[in-house]
Design an enzyme around this catalytic site. Sequence first.
Site, PDB file in Angstrom:
ATOM      1  N   SER A 106       0.821  -1.221   0.000  1.00 23.95           N
ATOM      2  CA  SER A 106       0.000   0.000   0.000  1.00 23.95           C
ATOM      3  C   SER A 106       0.852   1.267   0.000  1.00 23.95           C
ATOM      4  O   SER A 106       1.924   1.310   0.608  1.00 23.95           O
ATOM      5  CB  SER A 106      -0.879  -0.004   1.257  1.00 23.95           C
ATOM      6  OG  SER A 106      -1.473   1.252   1.469  1.00 23.95           O
ATOM      7  N   TYR A 130      -2.444   5.477  -4.274  1.00 29.28           N
ATOM      8  CA  TYR A 130      -3.499   6.483  -4.136  1.00 29.28           C
ATOM      9  C   TYR A 130      -2.961   7.752  -4.777  1.00 29.28           C
ATOM     10  O   TYR A 130      -1.798   8.124  -4.539  1.00 29.28           O
ATOM     11  CB  TYR A 130      -3.797   6.767  -2.651  1.00 29.28           C
ATOM     12  CG  TYR A 130      -4.647   5.721  -1.971  1.00 29.28           C
ATOM     13  CD1 TYR A 130      -5.919   5.430  -2.436  1.00 29.28           C
ATOM     14  CD2 TYR A 130      -4.190   5.050  -0.848  1.00 29.28           C
ATOM     15  CE1 TYR A 130      -6.711   4.480  -1.795  1.00 29.28           C
ATOM     16  CE2 TYR A 130      -4.978   4.102  -0.202  1.00 29.28           C
ATOM     17  CZ  TYR A 130      -6.228   3.828  -0.689  1.00 29.28           C
ATOM     18  OH  TYR A 130      -7.006   2.884  -0.059  1.00 29.28           O
ATOM     19  N   THR A 156      -5.934   2.362  -6.844  1.00 32.24           N
ATOM     20  CA  THR A 156      -7.187   2.200  -6.102  1.00 32.24           C
ATOM     21  C   THR A 156      -8.129   3.331  -6.477  1.00 32.24           C
ATOM     22  O   THR A 156      -7.814   4.514  -6.309  1.00 32.24           O
ATOM     23  CB  THR A 156      -6.924   2.164  -4.581  1.00 32.24           C
ATOM     24  OG1 THR A 156      -6.166   0.994  -4.300  1.00 32.24           O
ATOM     25  CG2 THR A 156      -8.220   2.105  -3.789  1.00 32.24           C
ATOM     26  N   LYS A 226      -8.159  -1.132  -9.080  1.00 37.31           N
ATOM     27  CA  LYS A 226      -8.795  -1.811  -7.935  1.00 37.31           C
ATOM     28  C   LYS A 226     -10.027  -1.035  -7.484  1.00 37.31           C
ATOM     29  O   LYS A 226      -9.954   0.186  -7.316  1.00 37.31           O
ATOM     30  CB  LYS A 226      -7.791  -1.899  -6.789  1.00 37.31           C
ATOM     31  CG  LYS A 226      -8.358  -2.454  -5.495  1.00 37.31           C
ATOM     32  CD  LYS A 226      -7.252  -2.667  -4.473  1.00 37.31           C
ATOM     33  CE  LYS A 226      -7.781  -3.296  -3.196  1.00 37.31           C
ATOM     34  NZ  LYS A 226      -8.420  -2.335  -2.297  1.00 37.31           N
ATOM     35  N   HIS A 250     -13.601  -2.667  -1.370  1.00 34.28           N
ATOM     36  CA  HIS A 250     -12.693  -2.142  -0.337  1.00 34.28           C
ATOM     37  C   HIS A 250     -13.069  -2.713   1.050  1.00 34.28           C
ATOM     38  O   HIS A 250     -12.974  -2.039   2.069  1.00 34.28           O
ATOM     39  CB  HIS A 250     -12.742  -0.611  -0.327  1.00 34.28           C
ATOM     40  CG  HIS A 250     -11.456   0.040   0.087  1.00 34.28           C
ATOM     41  ND1 HIS A 250     -10.653   0.727  -0.791  1.00 34.28           N
ATOM     42  CD2 HIS A 250     -10.832   0.138   1.287  1.00 34.28           C
ATOM     43  CE1 HIS A 250      -9.606   1.212  -0.154  1.00 34.28           C
ATOM     44  NE2 HIS A 250      -9.684   0.870   1.118  1.00 34.28           N
TER      45      HIS A 250
HETATM   46  C1  LIG Z   1      -7.054  -2.520   7.594  1.00 35.74           C
HETATM   47  C2  LIG Z   1      -7.273  -2.347   6.117  1.00 35.74           C
HETATM   48  C3  LIG Z   1      -6.503  -1.428   5.425  1.00 35.74           C
HETATM   49  C4  LIG Z   1      -6.669  -1.278   4.049  1.00 35.74           C
HETATM   50  N1  LIG Z   1      -5.853  -0.436   3.366  1.00 35.74           N
HETATM   51  C5  LIG Z   1      -5.948  -0.358   2.013  1.00 35.74           C
HETATM   52  C6  LIG Z   1      -5.029   0.419   1.277  1.00 35.74           C
HETATM   53  O1  LIG Z   1      -4.126   1.042   1.823  1.00 35.74           O
HETATM   54  N2  LIG Z   1      -5.189   0.464  -0.056  1.00 35.74           N
HETATM   55  C7  LIG Z   1      -6.186  -0.226  -0.703  1.00 35.74           C
HETATM   56  O2  LIG Z   1      -6.288  -0.149  -1.930  1.00 35.74           O
HETATM   57  N3  LIG Z   1      -7.051  -0.995  -0.027  1.00 35.74           N
HETATM   58  C8  LIG Z   1      -6.951  -1.081   1.308  1.00 35.74           C
HETATM   59  N4  LIG Z   1      -7.799  -1.899   1.995  1.00 35.74           N
HETATM   60  C9  LIG Z   1      -8.808  -2.711   1.275  1.00 35.74           C
HETATM   61  C10 LIG Z   1      -8.244  -4.093   0.919  1.00 35.74           C
HETATM   62  O3  LIG Z   1      -7.231  -3.984  -0.072  1.00 35.74           O
HETATM   63  C11 LIG Z   1      -9.317  -5.030   0.364  1.00 35.74           C
HETATM   64  O4  LIG Z   1      -9.967  -4.427  -0.718  1.00 35.74           O
HETATM   65  C12 LIG Z   1     -10.354  -5.426   1.399  1.00 35.74           C
HETATM   66  O5  LIG Z   1      -9.753  -5.749   2.630  1.00 35.74           O
HETATM   67  C13 LIG Z   1     -11.098  -6.679   0.944  1.00 35.74           C
HETATM   68  O6  LIG Z   1     -12.286  -6.311   0.389  1.00 35.74           O
HETATM   69  P1  LIG Z   1     -12.671  -6.667  -1.144  1.00 35.74           P
HETATM   70  O7  LIG Z   1     -12.866  -8.137  -1.208  1.00 35.74           O
HETATM   71  O8  LIG Z   1     -13.918  -5.922  -1.364  1.00 35.74           O
HETATM   72  O9  LIG Z   1     -11.556  -6.178  -1.966  1.00 35.74           O
HETATM   73  C14 LIG Z   1      -7.660  -2.046   3.373  1.00 35.74           C
HETATM   74  C15 LIG Z   1      -8.435  -2.971   4.080  1.00 35.74           C
HETATM   75  C16 LIG Z   1      -8.240  -3.127   5.433  1.00 35.74           C
HETATM   76  C17 LIG Z   1      -9.090  -4.148   6.170  1.00 35.74           C
HETATM   77  C1  LIG Z   2      -6.759   9.139   3.945  1.00 38.31           C
HETATM   78  C2  LIG Z   2      -7.166   7.737   3.558  1.00 38.31           C
HETATM   79  C3  LIG Z   2      -6.787   6.694   4.561  1.00 38.31           C
HETATM   80  C4  LIG Z   2      -7.074   5.311   4.057  1.00 38.31           C
HETATM   81  C5  LIG Z   2      -6.327   4.275   4.826  1.00 38.31           C
HETATM   82  C6  LIG Z   2      -6.002   3.049   4.066  1.00 38.31           C
HETATM   83  C7  LIG Z   2      -7.188   2.385   3.488  1.00 38.31           C
HETATM   84  O1  LIG Z   2      -7.323   2.289   2.303  1.00 38.31           O
HETATM   85  C8  LIG Z   2      -8.197   1.820   4.327  1.00 38.31           C
HETATM   86  O2  LIG Z   2      -9.174   1.276   3.810  1.00 38.31           O
HETATM   87  O3  LIG Z   2      -8.088   1.906   5.574  1.00 38.31           O
END
Ligand SMILES: Cc1cc2nc3c(=O)[nH]c(=O)nc-3n(C[C@H](O)[C@H](O)[C@H](O)COP(=O)(O)O)c2cc1C
Ligand SMILES: CCCCCCC(=O)C(=O)O
Length: 284
Positions: A106, A130, A156, A226, A250
Amino acid sequence: MAMVCLLDFEAYAEKYLPKIAWDFFAAGADECSTRDENILAYKRIRFRPRMLRDVSMLDTRTKILGTEISFPVGIAPTGFHQLACPDGEKSTARAAKAMGTCYIASTYSTCSLEEIAAAAPGGFRWFQLYIHRNRAVSRQLVQQAEALGFQGLVLTADLPYTGKRRNDVRNGFQLPPHMKLKNLEGAFEGNDRSEYGLPPNSLDPSVTWDDIYWLRSLTHLPIIIKGILTKEDAELAVRHGVQGIIVSNHGGRQLDGAPATVSEKMDHSSGTKSGNRGYCQCSR
Ligand SMILES: Cc1cc2nc3c(=O)[nH]c(=O)nc-3n(C[C@H](O)[C@H](O)[C@H](O)COP(=O)(O)O)c2cc1C
Ligand SMILES: CCCCCCC(=O)C(=O)O
């Protein structure tokens, strides 16, 4: 006690992590209906098993964008790993390499891209981007990821603004002072880091499909979008020349009310006509 399944790890994390960290990891947006539906939708899936097929030799290998992985599960990008483990994303990178699968690091990692690359030399990694209002910051990250050997760029698309994760608001979520978003150190002026370790409104909500051409001009890496949830957007992705999409809501952390990632309402074959593939992620 032996950790037998993901639910055991989840229960362990809830027990031992500080509440503010657990609530961040477990968050869903608003009423969490999409987050909860993600799990229920998986539970509704039923297999149609066939018998007497010689399963003495099993092979779970597959390929994503031409690179072999040992089983069809990759590691989605998630921010702030040091909230759970001092070694942060370095451990995740090592684990992904040991399992022979892809790790998407990330933008909001608490280890730098150099540290992640050095922790697991030769590992199969993509970089998740991002786009910030300060485009120079994003450009520099893309070029750094390519120079460090990351093999794909994941944009994303579903976070123009951060979803309202109610417990984060209630807890006044802040990164602990010793933790930094290492890829963004020095990227912003001023001291206000009140939005998940970033200055408020640092993300660029004006991003459109045209920005894919901008990204294309910065890098030779394959581009994967994504956060695609509709057939129409999958087709737009194909038309804009990207190499892949990740079907995702997400983890329900963004638009509450969006369909579950494996919802029967989704058209998972979108985009395959021109050879592009959609990757479906597991939720949580
Ligand atoms: C704690 C946490 C942090 C996340 N941070 C990001 C991130 O930094 N960038 C991103 O694209 N998605 C982030 N996600 C989303 C995940 O990549 C992923 O899409 C999600 O956990 C699973 O859901 P999905 O099956 O709808 O993709 C985060 C999810 C969680 C649980
Ligand atoms: C300012 C955006 C913070 C997002 C943190 C990372 C992420 O994608 C998440 O779902 O948590």
